[in-house]
Design an enzyme around this catalytic site. Structure first.
Site, mmCIF file in Angstrom:
data_model
loop_
_atom_site.group_PDB
_atom_site.id
_atom_site.type_symbol
_atom_site.label_atom_id
_atom_site.label_comp_id
_atom_site.label_asym_id
_atom_site.label_seq_id
_atom_site.Cartn_x
_atom_site.Cartn_y
_atom_site.Cartn_z
ATOM 1 N N TYR A 152 -20.268 -38.204 2.108
ATOM 2 C CA TYR A 152 -21.561 -37.564 3.320
ATOM 3 C C TYR A 152 -22.227 -37.874 4.180
ATOM 4 C CZ TYR A 152 -26.636 -36.488 2.938
ATOM 5 O OH TYR A 152 -27.742 -35.929 3.194
ATOM 6 N N LYS A 156 -21.970 -35.215 7.537
ATOM 7 C CA LYS A 156 -23.162 -35.324 8.178
ATOM 8 C C LYS A 156 -23.666 -35.753 10.638
ATOM 9 C CE LYS A 156 -26.322 -33.472 5.263
ATOM 10 N NZ LYS A 156 -26.100 -32.154 5.204
#
Ligand code: NAP
Length: 244
Positions: A152, A156
């Site tokens: 993640y 991002k």
């Protein structure tokens, strides 16, 4: 922003739903995209009940063919898009040692590759109009990392690099691209956080609470507006001061 066409991915609930409603309040015709059109129908109904204009579309944003098909249908139905909000995202948390390749790939593809694909799909109409607003929904985890969230965090952080590159490539065409980095926002995505962690956020953040989608949407509305013409390539944190 009257009658501008805005595409919001991940508009079926949470942050994306609040962003879609904000853009509709500002006068946009909003294409609400979720993995299936039916999922975004409740957002469309909320917007219409407030007097706004919206339509639901289905596209798995990890699939280039589905993005291309949905985006050309949106353009035919609503007109050329001038606003793109890349908000769709998933988590597949786990410690790196035990992370499955599939979980790495799913998160990178859904959260990062999707924004590359959707941006390519809107560039023609934006370049022709010499106007566009792109906002990528990153995360404080993309700026600071997160244990158990390597996939993640990488997706991002990747969005932030993509944002700065698009800003540099397309600034001269009247197209801005910015990212926002929310902190911990109460949505389905954070439903499973432990009570202990929620209390930690409440104690640590100067704002004294977790965020809500309504804390995020107004900033996106502004970045998507003509008034934000001189802001580009930026990542703006919205976390109640948690990461200070
Ligand atoms: P959420 O409530 O879980 O909503 C996720 C949205 O993404 C849903 O609309 C979902 O649509 C859509 N989506 C997921 N996979 C998709 C796919 N393959 N194709 C199309 N749509 C897909 O999450 P949220 O908290 O609102 O998060 C929205 C964004 O903010 C995400 O990018 C997330 O990483 C980011 N963010 C969230 C927080 C937080 O604390 N909540 C903090 C920082 C950043 P379906 O209905 O089709 O599943």
């Amino acid at each position: 922003m009257k009658d501008q066409v805005a595409i919001v991915t991940g508009a079926s609930r949470g942050i994306g739903q609040a962003i879609a409603e904000e853009l509709a309040r500002r006068g946009c015709r909003v294409a609400c995209v979720a993995s299936r059109a039916a999922n975004a129908q409740s957002t469309v109904e909320r917007i219409q009940s407030q007097g706004g204009q919206a339509q639901a579309y289905g596209a798995d944003v990890s699939q280039v063919s589905q993005i291309e098909e949905a985006f050309s249908t949106i353009e035919a139905d609503l007109g050329p898009p001038s606003i793109l909000i890349n908000n769709a995202g998933i988590t597949r948390d786990g410690l790196l040692m035990r992370m499955k390749d599939d979980d790495w790939d799913a998160v990178i593809t859904t959260n990062l590759k999707s924004a590359y694909l959707t941006t390519k799909a809107v560039l023609k109409p934006m370049m022709k109009a010499r106007y566009g607003r792109i906002v990528n929904v990153s995360s404080v985890i993309g700026l600071h990392g997160g244990a158990g969230q390597a996939n993640y965090a990488a997706s991002k952080a990747g969005l932030i690099g993509l944002t700065m590159s698009i800003a540099k490539e397309l600034g001269s065409r009247g197209i801005t691209c910015n990212a926002i980095a929310p902190g911990f926002i109460q949505t389905d995505m954070t439903e499973d956080l432990t009570e202990e962690f929620k209390q930690y956020v409440q104690k640590t953040a100067p704002a004294g609470r977790l965020g809500t989608p309504a804390d995020i949407a107004p900033l996106v509305g502004f970045l998507a507006s003509p008034e934000a013409a001189y802001i580009t390539g930026q990542t703006i944190t919205v976390d109640g001061g948690l990461m200070l």
